[in-house]
Every structure is written in C-alpha cells, then in structure tokens.
Write a protein that holds these residues in place. Structure first.
Motif, PDB file in Angstrom:
ATOM      1  N   LEU A   1      46.688  47.869  57.522  1.00 31.47           N
ATOM      2  CA  LEU A   1      47.646  48.433  56.563  1.00 31.47           C
ATOM      3  C   LEU A   1      48.003  47.420  55.487  1.00 31.47           C
ATOM      4  N   PHE A   2      48.236  46.182  55.879  1.00 34.23           N
ATOM      5  CA  PHE A   2      48.553  45.150  54.888  1.00 34.23           C
ATOM      6  C   PHE A   2      47.380  44.925  53.937  1.00 34.23           C
ATOM      7  N   ASP A   3      46.161  44.930  54.460  1.00 30.72           N
ATOM      8  CA  ASP A   3      44.986  44.773  53.591  1.00 30.72           C
ATOM      9  C   ASP A   3      44.839  45.958  52.639  1.00 30.72           C
ATOM     10  N   GLU A   4      45.108  47.164  53.122  1.00 31.11           N
ATOM     11  CA  GLU A   4      45.015  48.329  52.249  1.00 31.11           C
ATOM     12  C   GLU A   4      46.075  48.278  51.154  1.00 31.11           C
ATOM     13  N   ARG A   5      47.269  47.816  51.495  1.00 27.55           N
ATOM     14  CA  ARG A   5      48.305  47.695  50.470  1.00 27.55           C
ATOM     15  C   ARG A   5      47.907  46.684  49.398  1.00 27.55           C
ATOM     16  N   ALA A   6      47.360  45.544  49.816  1.00 25.67           N
ATOM     17  CA  ALA A   6      46.916  44.560  48.833  1.00 25.67           C
ATOM     18  C   ALA A   6      45.790  45.110  47.964  1.00 25.67           C
ATOM     19  N   SER A   7      44.867  45.866  48.563  1.00 22.71           N
ATOM     20  CA  SER A   7      43.776  46.442  47.789  1.00 22.71           C
ATOM     21  C   SER A   7      44.287  47.461  46.778  1.00 22.71           C
ATOM     22  N   LEU A   8      45.211  48.318  47.172  1.00 25.40           N
ATOM     23  CA  LEU A   8      45.764  49.304  46.245  1.00 25.40           C
ATOM     24  C   LEU A   8      46.524  48.631  45.117  1.00 25.40           C
ATOM     25  N   ARG A   9      47.245  47.587  45.421  1.00 19.92           N
ATOM     26  CA  ARG A   9      47.991  46.888  44.368  1.00 19.92           C
ATOM     27  C   ARG A   9      47.049  46.255  43.349  1.00 19.92           C
ATOM     28  N   ARG A  10      45.940  45.683  43.815  1.00 14.63           N
ATOM     29  CA  ARG A  10      44.983  45.107  42.870  1.00 14.63           C
ATOM     30  C   ARG A  10      44.375  46.185  41.974  1.00 14.63           C
ATOM     31  N   SER A  11      44.057  47.316  42.546  1.00 13.46           N
ATOM     32  CA  SER A  11      43.480  48.394  41.740  1.00 13.46           C
ATOM     33  C   SER A  11      44.479  48.905  40.707  1.00 13.46           C
ATOM     34  N   ILE A  12      45.728  49.066  41.111  1.00 12.00           N
ATOM     35  CA  ILE A  12      46.748  49.562  40.187  1.00 12.00           C
ATOM     36  C   ILE A  12      46.975  48.585  39.045  1.00 12.00           C
ATOM     37  N   VAL A  13      47.041  47.304  39.348  1.00 14.24           N
ATOM     38  CA  VAL A  13      47.244  46.296  38.298  1.00 14.24           C
ATOM     39  C   VAL A  13      46.085  46.301  37.317  1.00 14.24           C
ATOM     40  N   LYS A  14      44.852  46.399  37.818  1.00 13.52           N
ATOM     41  CA  LYS A  14      43.693  46.371  36.925  1.00 13.52           C
ATOM     42  C   LYS A  14      43.650  47.607  36.025  1.00 13.52           C
ATOM     43  N   ILE A  15      43.947  48.773  36.567  1.00 16.17           N
ATOM     44  CA  ILE A  15      43.927  49.986  35.744  1.00 16.17           C
ATOM     45  C   ILE A  15      45.032  49.943  34.697  1.00 16.17           C
ATOM     46  N   ARG A  16      46.196  49.471  35.074  1.00 14.84           N
ATOM     47  CA  ARG A  16      47.292  49.377  34.095  1.00 14.84           C
ATOM     48  C   ARG A  16      46.959  48.396  32.975  1.00 14.84           C
ATOM     49  N   GLN A  17      46.286  47.326  33.284  1.00 11.96           N
ATOM     50  CA  GLN A  17      45.896  46.383  32.239  1.00 11.96           C
ATOM     51  C   GLN A  17      44.941  47.029  31.244  1.00 11.96           C
ATOM     52  N   ARG A  18      44.007  47.819  31.721  1.00  8.58           N
ATOM     53  CA  ARG A  18      43.053  48.457  30.820  1.00  8.58           C
ATOM     54  C   ARG A  18      43.680  49.622  30.073  1.00  8.58           C
ATOM     55  N   LEU A  19      44.635  50.297  30.689  1.00  9.13           N
ATOM     56  CA  LEU A  19      45.316  51.383  29.981  1.00  9.13           C
ATOM     57  C   LEU A  19      46.183  50.866  28.845  1.00  9.13           C
ATOM     58  N   ALA A  20      46.626  49.614  28.939  1.00  9.60           N
ATOM     59  CA  ALA A  20      47.465  49.049  27.884  1.00  9.60           C
ATOM     60  C   ALA A  20      46.671  48.683  26.642  1.00  9.60           C
ATOM     61  N   VAL A  21      45.336  48.718  26.703  1.00 12.23           N
ATOM     62  CA  VAL A  21      44.485  48.378  25.560  1.00 12.23           C
ATOM     63  C   VAL A  21      43.942  49.669  24.959  1.00 12.23           C
ATOM     64  N   PRO A  22      43.959  49.827  23.644  1.00 11.49           N
ATOM     65  CA  PRO A  22      43.407  51.041  23.020  1.00 11.49           C
ATOM     66  C   PRO A  22      41.939  51.229  23.354  1.00 11.49           C
ATOM     67  N   CYS A  23      41.489  52.460  23.283  1.00 15.51           N
ATOM     68  CA  CYS A  23      40.103  52.801  23.622  1.00 15.51           C
ATOM     69  C   CYS A  23      39.125  52.061  22.708  1.00 15.51           C
ATOM     70  N   GLY A  24      38.087  51.512  23.302  1.00 16.71           N
ATOM     71  CA  GLY A  24      37.044  50.835  22.548  1.00 16.71           C
ATOM     72  C   GLY A  24      37.424  49.489  22.007  1.00 16.71           C
TER      73      GLY A  24
ATOM     74  N   LEU B   1      31.764  34.442  51.257  1.00 20.55           N
ATOM     75  CA  LEU B   1      31.805  35.738  50.588  1.00 20.55           C
ATOM     76  C   LEU B   1      32.736  36.693  51.321  1.00 20.55           C
ATOM     77  N   GLY B   2      33.377  37.560  50.558  1.00 19.35           N
ATOM     78  CA  GLY B   2      34.215  38.593  51.130  1.00 19.35           C
ATOM     79  C   GLY B   2      34.119  39.893  50.355  1.00 19.35           C
ATOM     80  N   PHE B   3      34.066  39.773  49.010  1.00 16.85           N
ATOM     81  CA  PHE B   3      33.976  40.924  48.116  1.00 16.85           C
ATOM     82  C   PHE B   3      35.163  41.888  48.282  1.00 16.85           C
ATOM     83  N   ASP B   4      36.281  41.398  48.837  1.00 13.50           N
ATOM     84  CA  ASP B   4      37.434  42.280  49.001  1.00 13.50           C
ATOM     85  C   ASP B   4      37.980  42.730  47.646  1.00 13.50           C
ATOM     86  N   ASP B   5      38.126  41.782  46.736  1.00 18.26           N
ATOM     87  CA  ASP B   5      38.650  42.135  45.423  1.00 18.26           C
ATOM     88  C   ASP B   5      37.658  42.992  44.648  1.00 18.26           C
ATOM     89  N   ALA B   6      36.357  42.714  44.802  1.00 22.67           N
ATOM     90  CA  ALA B   6      35.343  43.504  44.098  1.00 22.67           C
ATOM     91  C   ALA B   6      35.344  44.947  44.585  1.00 22.67           C
TER      92      ALA B   6
END
Length: 566
Positions: free
Chosen positions: A110-133, A385-390
């Motif tokens: 559960l803790f690993d899943e929470r960390a994974s979801l938080r990383r995904s949310i942060v990355k999507i929010r960063q890209r949404l803050a930039v205009p398209c293209g 190697l872990g590739f957890d963040d990837a």
C-alpha cells in the motif's frame, strides 16, 4: 522586423550518484524435492491443507480487522489459543506467523502504491501546467488538446485511487486475496487464459492450501510437525485435532508412502537435521502437472563481504554486466578501470512460460559466473535497477506513440528483481562478490568515452553501446570515474594494444634524480621515445654518434605502470 532571440533554457543539473555497495549474501537456503504420492496420500494432504487453509484465512481476516497496532497489541496469543483447538499448537503458531507476515507485506505494498500514484500525479500536473506543444523549464507540454483532455481525466482517476489508498492506510486494512489477485481475475477471462472452469477451480483450491510447518531447534530432525527421516527419507505429518482419525502412525501422525532425498545441497540439509536444528517445510501442489513438492528452508549465518573500497585496494578484477532486453553485455575490468580482452554477449531470451524464463535466466547467470572465474575476476558489477519510477510515470517520461509504447513494454519486461536475486544467490555460492552501482548515465557516458576505444581494442567483436555501458558500470564499482584521462591511450595500432594502467590511479613519484612519470603525448626535452621488444615506451638520451649504432644506455620500462623507473 528583427527576429527575437530564443531564450536559453537553464542547463540541466545532473543528479548526485549513490555510492556503490556490496550486495549482501542470501539470508537463507531453500531446496525442493518431488513427492510421488499415491491416491490416498494425495487425498489426505488435500483434506489437511483445506482444513488448515480455512483456519489461516479466518485468522488473516481477524488480523486485518485489528489494524495497524503495535506487535504486543496484535492479540497473537489469543488467536493462537483459538486455533489450537481446531489444529494443534505448532500448526497454530505457523498460521499466526504467516498472517502477520502477510499483513505487513500488504501494508508495504500500500505504501509503495501511494508513492507511485503521487509520482504520477506530480508528473501529469507538471505537464498540464505547460501549454500544448511548448516547453518550459525542461518540461514538455502535451501534443494537442485531445491528449491534454485525456490526461486531465486520467489525473482525476489517479486522485480518486490515491484517496482510496490513503484511506486504507489510515484504517490499516489492506486488501488481501489469498490465492492471488491475478488468479482471481482470471476467473472472468477463462477463454483468454485457455482454462475451463474446472481447471481454474483446481488451481484456485491448490493455491489456497496451507501446509507450512515452521522449524524448531531441538525438535526431532528440526521439525516436529512435518518430519523427514534423514536415514530412509520417510515423511510424517502431525494431523490437526479434528482429522486424527486419518492417522496411520502413532501419536496422531500420518506417514506418506513415498520418500524424499534432497539431492541439491543435501549435505547442508543433513548437517541440520542430524543436529536437530530448525528446518521449515512447505508442501505445495502444482495442478498444471499434477505434482506435489516438498520444500525445505533454513536460515544461514551472515557472511561479512568485502566492500567496494576494499576490493579496489586489493587490485582485483571485476566482471561488469549490463542487463538488456534479450541479452547481457559483459566486460572484464581490471583494478585500474581498464577493459581487459574482448567484451562478451550472453543471450537471455526471457519470453515464453514462467518456468522456461526462470531456467533461461539461471543459464545466463551461470554463463556469467563461468566467464568471471575463467578471467580471474573476484566478483560481478551490476546496476541497482528497480524501474519503480519509470513504471509509475510511464508515458509521461518514457516517450509516446508506437515507439514509446514498445520501449515501455521492453522496460517492463526486464526481470530486474529476479535477475538481482538470482545473481545474488548463485554468485555467493560460487565464491564471487556482487557490487551494485547507481545506474544513472552509464549508457550515455559509456558510449561517449568507451565505445570507440573498446572497438579499437577488440578488432574481431562488434562493440555496442551496451558493452561500453558495462565498462562504465565496472569502473564505477571500483571507485573510478567514467571518463578516461586524455592522452593515455593514443589512436595507434600498437599503442592501443598495451595497457595504460596509470590513467585512473595516481601513482607516487620516485624520490631523488629519477625522471617524473611520462605518458604518450607529453613533451620531453632532450630525449626521444622508441619501442623495445616488449612494446613499451623506452627512454634513452640522444646519441651524438651518427653511425646508426645505439648507445649502451639502460632501457627503461613504461613509467605509467609504476610511476618510477626500474
């Protein structure tokens, strides 16, 4: 109208590299032998396993209801007393211990899943803050409005999932599926899995059997519940209290008609059971082939292994390995960080059924161990190697479209955890040390600094970027940087063949009137350079005799090897 200058983006800062470390030796051993059961023996084991499996599931549900509490407040003694009435004291101890381990593992997931979801949310929010293209601060916006809208919906889904996970963590009640969630989902896709309902039911019931007996030091042959006689290999099982009527041996025990031998690591197992030291036994059923197995496991004493600093000081060689899709790239690295000989490519086709993949992986690791011993290496250098963040960020960081999807599938298919565990165990039993390094920039820096020199050294082998990455991994394991010192290995057919051992480790200069160390390309006043029969640089003063004869002066070896003349 004058065109405005493009604003220069800030230079990307390289992340700090973690220090290399020695992978610890395995904490235990596990061996397996097949049980050739009769029909009556299989029926009795199935009845006992189903009875104890029901008790184990009830105890796990009670442990989940208790929630996140201290160890003393988990009411294990109370639960054990309740289970003893329907099984036995030792069966109850194994069940409560397994329930606690399963609960703690589910919480970590559960803790690993929470960390994974938080990383995904942060990355999507960063890209949404930039205009398209467009790009801003190294972050690329989405290609068009359609993709941006899909990511906005994806963000809402991830936020909802994160809320559910955080609620489960707060309540201390993880979701556990005894038998496996993957197998449970197959029930709704039997056609795709190629199973019938009866076949799935047989696998499901086999996965929910409980036939695990913890060892006990001082008990006969190290385990009182499931006992294996080392003389004749007979197996006896203590039956639960409600099933004592099935006993065919004294004191409520059932003796199987078959025997076991444990050919693999038999001497270690005999040393323990004859000394009545604890050995744990697990009986499992594989309905795919209709086979029963007996696993024996025990803990091993911890071994103090040398650190990477001690290995580098000892001047040993290392076999550097780069894990890739379909093959392993390896290269021998000496104590100075130089590649020795030609690089190696070990095929590792890890497609197909799970049993075949594990066998092929073992074969590849065995080939690495053979190469390490044949080249006098003291250990293996691998990437941590872990590739957890990837895997968490997925499409946000690993490309998009058909090409990005294929790359993500390749990364997800690399057996990083399985490879690490197999190398860890097999190398330890072969007497080799495993050093793990930070995987950052190994492919980039290896291809930049070592691909061309490695190709010049290995004329008969096609050197790839994976071989160059292996060189960077080996150098990092021994404490060297990835970059070569300029001017040491020149682009000359004869110069490339010799080893430039002074390029990575500074050597003390000799005292007195001896000349300072000199490398290829360094200007030197009053002398010339030539090569002797050993293909090393030799220094001698310029002769005034023009007859063509060389003066009788001493010939010195290459000062780059030792830092002083001999």
């Amino acid at each position: 109208m004058a065109r405005g200058r493009r604003k220069r983006e800030p230079k990307r800062v390289l992340r700090a590299l973690a220090e290399p470390f020695t992978v610890s030796a395995p904490a235990g051993a596990r061996i397996r032998d097949r049980l050739s059961l009769s029909a009556e023996d299989a029926r009795v084991l199935r009845v006992v396993g189903e009875h104890l499996g029901g008790c184990a599931r009830a105890d796990l549900a009670e442990r989940v209801r208790i929630g996140r509490v201290a160890v003393k407040e988990s009411r294990r003694a109370e639960r054990k007393r309740a289970l003893t009435k329907v099984s036995s004291s030792r069966w109850a101890g194994a069940i409560t211990r397994t329930s606690e381990d399963q609960y703690q593992l589910s919480l970590r997931c559960l803790f690993d899943e929470r960390a994974s979801l938080r990383r995904s949310i942060v990355k999507i929010r960063q890209r949404l803050a930039v205009p398209c293209g467009q790009r801003a601060g190294g972050v690329r916006g989405y290609l068009n409005q359609a993709e941006r809208a899909q990511k906005q919906r994806r963000l809402q889904v991830l936020i909802a999932r994160l809320a559910v996970v955080e609620a489960r963590i707060e309540a201390g009640r993880p979701a556990v599926v005894v038998g496996g969630r993957r197998l449970a989902k197959v029930r709704h896709h039997l056609t795709d899995a190629g199973l019938s309902e009866a076949g799935w039911r047989e696998r499901w019931e086999a996965a929910r059997l409980f036939l695990t007996a913890d060892g006990e030091s001082g008990a006969p042959y190290g385990n009182y519940t499931i006992s294996v006689d080392p003389v004749d290999g007979t197996v006896t099982i203590v039956l639960p209290e409600p099933l004592r009527h099935l006993a065919n041996a004294p004191r409520g025990r059932y003796r199987l008609a078959c025997t076991v031998t444990f050919n693999h690591r038999r001497e270690e197992w005999l040393d323990r059971v004859t000394a009545h030291r604890a050995v744990r036994y697990d009986i499992t059923h594989g309905p795919e082939r209709g086979r029963w197995y007996l696993d024996a496991s025990w803990s091993t004493p911890q071994t103090v292994l040398p650190t990477p600093v001690e290995l580098a000081a000892a001047g040993v060689r290392m076999l550097a390995v780069d894990l890739n899709a379909g093959h392993l790239a390896a290269c021998v690295i000496d104590a100075h960080g130089n590649p020795v000989g030609r690089p190696f490519t070990v095929p590792a086709n890890l497609t197909g059924p799970t049993s075949q993949r594990d066998g092929r992986l073992r074969q590849a690791v065995s080939e690495l161990i053979h190469l390490a011993k044949a080249n006098g290496c003291a250990g293996l250098a691998i990437e941590n190697l872990g590739f957890d963040d990837a895997r968490a960020t997925g499409r946000e960081t690993m490309g998009r479209g058909r090409r990005g999807k294929a790359f993500r599938r390749t990364v997800a298919g690399l057996p990083t955890a399985r490879f690490r565990e197999r190398v860890r165990g097999m190398a330890h039993h072969a007497g080799l040390v495993v050093v793990a390094v930070d995987p950052a920039y190994t492919s980039r820096w290896g291809g930049q600094h070592w691909k061309q020199p490695l190709q010049e050294q290995s004329k008969t082998v096609v050197v790839t970027g994976h071989h160059a990455a292996a060189v960077a991994i080996g150098r990092r394991a021994l404490g060297h940087g990835a970059r070569r010192r300029p001017g040491v290995t020149a682009h000359d057919q004869r110069i490339v063949q010799r080893r430039a051992t002074g390029q990575t480790v500074p050597r003390p200069r000799a005292c007195g009137t001896a000349s300072p160390p000199r490398t290829t390309g360094t200007p030197h006043q009053g002398i010339k350079t030539c090569r002797d029969r050993s293909d090393q640089l030799a220094l001698f003063p310029v002769s005034q005799d023009r007859s063509g004869r060389q003066p009788a002066s001493p010939v010195y070896s290459d000062p780059a090897n030792t830092g002083r003349h001999r």
